[in-house]
Motif scaffolding. Structure first.
Motif, PDB file in Angstrom:
ATOM      1  N   GLU A 129      58.969  51.732   6.138  1.00  0.00           N
ATOM      2  CA  GLU A 129      57.906  52.175   5.240  1.00  0.00           C
ATOM      3  C   GLU A 129      56.989  51.010   4.871  1.00  0.00           C
ATOM      4  OE1 GLU A 129      59.549  55.981   2.763  1.00  0.00           O
ATOM      5  OE2 GLU A 129      60.437  54.058   2.241  1.00  0.00           O
ATOM      6  N   LYS A 130      57.597  49.858   4.646  1.00  0.00           N
ATOM      7  CA  LYS A 130      56.770  48.672   4.351  1.00  0.00           C
ATOM      8  C   LYS A 130      55.829  48.393   5.517  1.00  0.00           C
ATOM      9  CE  LYS A 130      60.183  46.448   1.407  1.00  0.00           C
ATOM     10  NZ  LYS A 130      61.073  45.304   1.162  1.00  0.00           N
ATOM     11  N   GLU A 131      56.385  48.450   6.715  1.00  0.00           N
ATOM     12  CA  GLU A 131      55.581  48.143   7.886  1.00  0.00           C
ATOM     13  C   GLU A 131      54.397  49.117   8.029  1.00  0.00           C
ATOM     14  OE1 GLU A 131      56.374  47.796  12.562  1.00  0.00           O
ATOM     15  OE2 GLU A 131      58.035  47.063  11.329  1.00  0.00           O
ATOM     16  N   SER A 132      54.673  50.398   7.800  1.00  0.00           N
ATOM     17  CA  SER A 132      53.590  51.394   7.864  1.00  0.00           C
ATOM     18  C   SER A 132      52.495  51.053   6.864  1.00  0.00           C
ATOM     19  CB  SER A 132      54.078  52.788   7.461  1.00  0.00           C
ATOM     20  OG  SER A 132      55.218  53.140   8.138  1.00  0.00           O
TER      21      SER A 132
END
Lengths: 241, 241
Positions: B13-16
């Motif tokens: 989710e962080k990467e998105s």
């Protein structure tokens, strides 16, 4: 991580993104004693630095503050300004009591304070877009604030924006030169939990407006039949708030 | 989707999220003929409406514009202001030529224009935080602009902020009342592709500053040894730009 990847977002990625947007809070309490690591801080600051800026002027600076003497001075400025504000509340005893019970800053309890500033001289005097709208550089700084705020949320770090501070005090405390003006004073830290709703909503200070109340079609006040192309959106907005 | 979910974000989710931040662009070209659906527009506007606002004042309105007569008037204002700006460019022929070749708006080619305004009278006159920093309500509107911009990106919609417009013209064109002021004029539309870099960077108008150049420690200009607690971050920032 540094440069953009173009591309399409999947449904899962969209969902993650909206989760950040809807779970971001203005945090003034529940801070815990845990230091934000260099790595995480770097990521948050990089996100802020990738905000849009008028004429690509990147007019922001991020002053990272952990020193307690500095924070105490800032807190003093907050207390002074809060007192002044109390006198301005319309004289309704209940409203005033409610105000006095609100927790409006976490200057001392948070791990880190960040002052985000605007430098009018950067890459100037000719900055594309800023010749027409003089304040556009300040708008860019606010976009950087919002990027930082959202990045902090995804890193599970709470952010509170303290706007009850005298910017003249702040300029002196932080040794700001005359071309630099403080825009946002933020308190960052890990928290026990993020609230489900904004504090000012749960304390019944104000309610969130329904979305349809802030949408206008074609012009400021246009409910005429000629704009019937907007009817389906208008109806959808009125169904869901 | 409406209300926040508290909770922790996974690494995916962080990467998105960072993918959205780093791939957002100020878009003025490459628009394609495709209408933004009510459903998607609703999501983008809801994200904007969930921006932070000083004293929870939610001082924004979103004027959705598809009418071509309106857009032509806005375009006229742009052209007039662009001409004025040319005269202000420091007299270097090359710089001026470069400026003249820049594409700075997509008013007519985009699917939708949105004017985001600030209403100083909303929930006033006493707005928490705005008694001290008068401009704080405008800062809130800018945070909403940035939420909208990022949400549009995740929906694969390009957004361009046109700041070469006379706000007095805009007020007249959109019938704005005197308590309402335009903050952002945005052009939205699906695009053939998102550029890897900001246009003003690829056209060599300006470069992205290294992150370390916009970070200050404890005070504006403090490189003293006493702040050695910041050395590890300082070194990390200088390694990676």
């Amino acid at each position: 991580m540094k440069e953009s990847k173009t591309g399409i977002f999947s449904e899962d990625e969209k969902e993650s993104f909206y989760k950040v947007i809807f779970s971001r809070r203005d945090v003034r309490k529940n801070f815990v004693t845990k230091t934000i690591s260099d790595k995480v801080l770097h990521k948050i600051l990089l996100a802020a630095h990738h905000a849009p800026s008028v004429g690509y002027s990147q007019p922001w600076n991020f002053i990272l503050i952990r020193n307690n003497d500095t924070r105490n001075l800032v807190k003093e400025s907050f207390l002074k300004e809060r007192l002044k504000a109390i006198d301005l509340i319309p004289n309704k005893a209940k409203r005033r009591d409610k105000y006095l019970n609100l927790k409006l800053e976490g200057i001392l309890e948070s791990d880190l304070n960040i002052c985000i500033t605007y430098d009018h001289s950067r890459f100037g005097p000719f900055v594309i877009g800023r010749m027409t709208i003089k304040e556009a550089g300040i708008y860019s700084v606010c976009c950087a604030v919002q990027n930082l705020w959202l990045a902090a949320r995804v890193e599970n770090i709470g952010v509170g924006w303290v706007s009850i501070i005298d910017n003249i005090d702040l300029g002196k405390i932080l040794n700001l030169p005359s071309n630099v003006q403080p825009i946002a004073y933020l308190c960052l830290g890990y928290v026990k939990e993020f609230e489900n709703r904004p504090d000012l909503e749960s304390k019944k200070w104000l309610e969130r407006m329904p979305l349809h109340a802030v949408i206008n079609f074609e012009k400021w006040d246009n409910e005429s039949e000629t704009e019937s192309s907007w009817n389906s959106l208008r109806n959808e907005l009125k169904k869901q708030t």
